[in-house]
Design a protein around this motif. Structure first.
Motif, PDB file in Angstrom:
ATOM      1  N   ASN A   1      42.496  37.362  37.939  1.00  0.00           N
ATOM      2  CA  ASN A   1      42.606  35.907  37.754  1.00  0.00           C
ATOM      3  C   ASN A   1      44.060  35.484  37.554  1.00  0.00           C
ATOM      4  O   ASN A   1      44.491  34.453  38.085  1.00  0.00           O
ATOM      5  CB  ASN A   1      41.752  35.448  36.574  1.00  0.00           C
TER       6      ASN A   1
ATOM      7  N   GLY B   1      39.008  46.482  27.844  1.00  0.00           N
ATOM      8  CA  GLY B   1      37.833  45.857  28.420  1.00  0.00           C
ATOM      9  C   GLY B   1      37.380  46.386  29.766  1.00  0.00           C
ATOM     10  O   GLY B   1      36.509  45.788  30.385  1.00  0.00           O
ATOM     11  N   ASN B   2      37.936  47.496  30.256  1.00  0.00           N
ATOM     12  CA  ASN B   2      37.538  48.054  31.537  1.00  0.00           C
ATOM     13  C   ASN B   2      37.582  47.012  32.649  1.00  0.00           C
ATOM     14  O   ASN B   2      38.617  46.429  32.896  1.00  0.00           O
ATOM     15  CB  ASN B   2      36.153  48.703  31.433  1.00  0.00           C
ATOM     16  N   ALA B   3      36.449  46.763  33.308  1.00  0.00           N
ATOM     17  CA  ALA B   3      36.427  45.827  34.432  1.00  0.00           C
ATOM     18  C   ALA B   3      36.732  44.396  33.985  1.00  0.00           C
ATOM     19  O   ALA B   3      37.242  43.601  34.767  1.00  0.00           O
ATOM     20  CB  ALA B   3      35.093  45.894  35.156  1.00  0.00           C
ATOM     21  N   ARG B   4      36.433  44.049  32.739  1.00  0.00           N
ATOM     22  CA  ARG B   4      36.782  42.719  32.228  1.00  0.00           C
ATOM     23  C   ARG B   4      38.309  42.561  32.207  1.00  0.00           C
ATOM     24  O   ARG B   4      38.839  41.511  32.544  1.00  0.00           O
ATOM     25  CB  ARG B   4      36.190  42.489  30.835  1.00  0.00           C
ATOM     26  N   THR B   5      39.020  43.618  31.816  1.00  0.00           N
ATOM     27  CA  THR B   5      40.479  43.590  31.842  1.00  0.00           C
ATOM     28  C   THR B   5      40.968  43.400  33.278  1.00  0.00           C
ATOM     29  O   THR B   5      41.885  42.617  33.525  1.00  0.00           O
ATOM     30  CB  THR B   5      41.059  44.885  31.240  1.00  0.00           C
TER      31      THR B   5
ATOM     32  N   SER C   1      39.712  46.334  41.264  1.00  0.00           N
ATOM     33  CA  SER C   1      40.592  45.186  41.513  1.00  0.00           C
ATOM     34  C   SER C   1      40.612  44.837  42.996  1.00  0.00           C
ATOM     35  O   SER C   1      40.558  43.654  43.357  1.00  0.00           O
ATOM     36  CB  SER C   1      42.005  45.455  40.990  1.00  0.00           C
TER      37      SER C   1
ATOM     38  N   ASP D   1      35.306  54.778  29.463  1.00  0.00           N
ATOM     39  CA  ASP D   1      36.205  53.910  30.208  1.00  0.00           C
ATOM     40  C   ASP D   1      36.309  54.409  31.645  1.00  0.00           C
ATOM     41  O   ASP D   1      36.235  55.605  31.920  1.00  0.00           O
ATOM     42  CB  ASP D   1      37.607  53.920  29.586  1.00  0.00           C
TER      43      ASP D   1
ATOM     44  N   ARG E   1      39.321  41.945  35.689  1.00  0.00           N
ATOM     45  CA  ARG E   1      39.000  40.558  36.074  1.00  0.00           C
ATOM     46  C   ARG E   1      40.093  39.607  35.574  1.00  0.00           C
ATOM     47  O   ARG E   1      40.529  38.713  36.294  1.00  0.00           O
ATOM     48  CB  ARG E   1      37.640  40.155  35.517  1.00  0.00           C
ATOM     49  N   ASN E   2      40.547  39.809  34.338  1.00  0.00           N
ATOM     50  CA  ASN E   2      41.612  38.963  33.789  1.00  0.00           C
ATOM     51  C   ASN E   2      42.908  39.124  34.581  1.00  0.00           C
ATOM     52  O   ASN E   2      43.618  38.151  34.828  1.00  0.00           O
ATOM     53  CB  ASN E   2      41.840  39.275  32.313  1.00  0.00           C
TER      54      ASN E   2
END
Length: 133
Positions: free
Chosen positions: A77, A67-71, A32, A22, A73-74
């Motif tokens: 957004n 989710g690392n970078a996916r988290t 971010s 992670d 991204r969420n």
């Protein structure tokens, strides 16, 4: 790992296994800021402080579904949606065009520091036994 353990013959078919650690919370914060920059916005100082503390919080309480970078991204957004909603409430004639490029504390305020055992765990699909497990 679970996938490879499911069938004893699978492990012999893969000669290399890659493990991705992670990101640390500072990396998540930098990611971010990069994502915000790509969207043409920048958090003000109060928003940066809140965002950084929030990313430290979710990193500390992450689980196996993190989710690392996916988290990140969420989160980005969500903040962008909040900004859009905030700006849409301002009449066009009163709106300063510079506001479009600024993320403020109101936009990140939905990122809350609640620690609940269920907050980061994924709900399973299917039937549970009577004890709820």
């Amino acid at each position: 790992e679970t996938f490879l353990k499911a069938n004893p013959g699978l492990r012999s078919r893969f000669d290399k296994i890659l493990t991705f650690d992670d990101y640390i919370s500072e990396d998540l914060y930098q990611i971010s800021l990069m994502m915000f920059e790509e969207e043409g916005v920048e958090p003000d100082e109060e928003a940066k402080i809140h965002l950084k503390k929030y990313l430290e919080f979710i990193f500390e309480y992450r689980d196996k579904y993190f989710g690392n970078a996916r988290t990140v991204r969420n989160i980005v957004n969500e903040v962008l949606r909040n900004q859009s909603l905030r700006l849409s409430a301002i009449p066009t004639k009163d709106r300063d065009d510079a506001l479009i490029h600024i993320i403020n504390l109101d936009d990140v305020s939905t990122l809350t520091f609640l620690h609940d055992d269920d907050i980061f765990s994924k709900k399973s699909i299917g039937f549970r036994n009577k004890s709820g497990q």
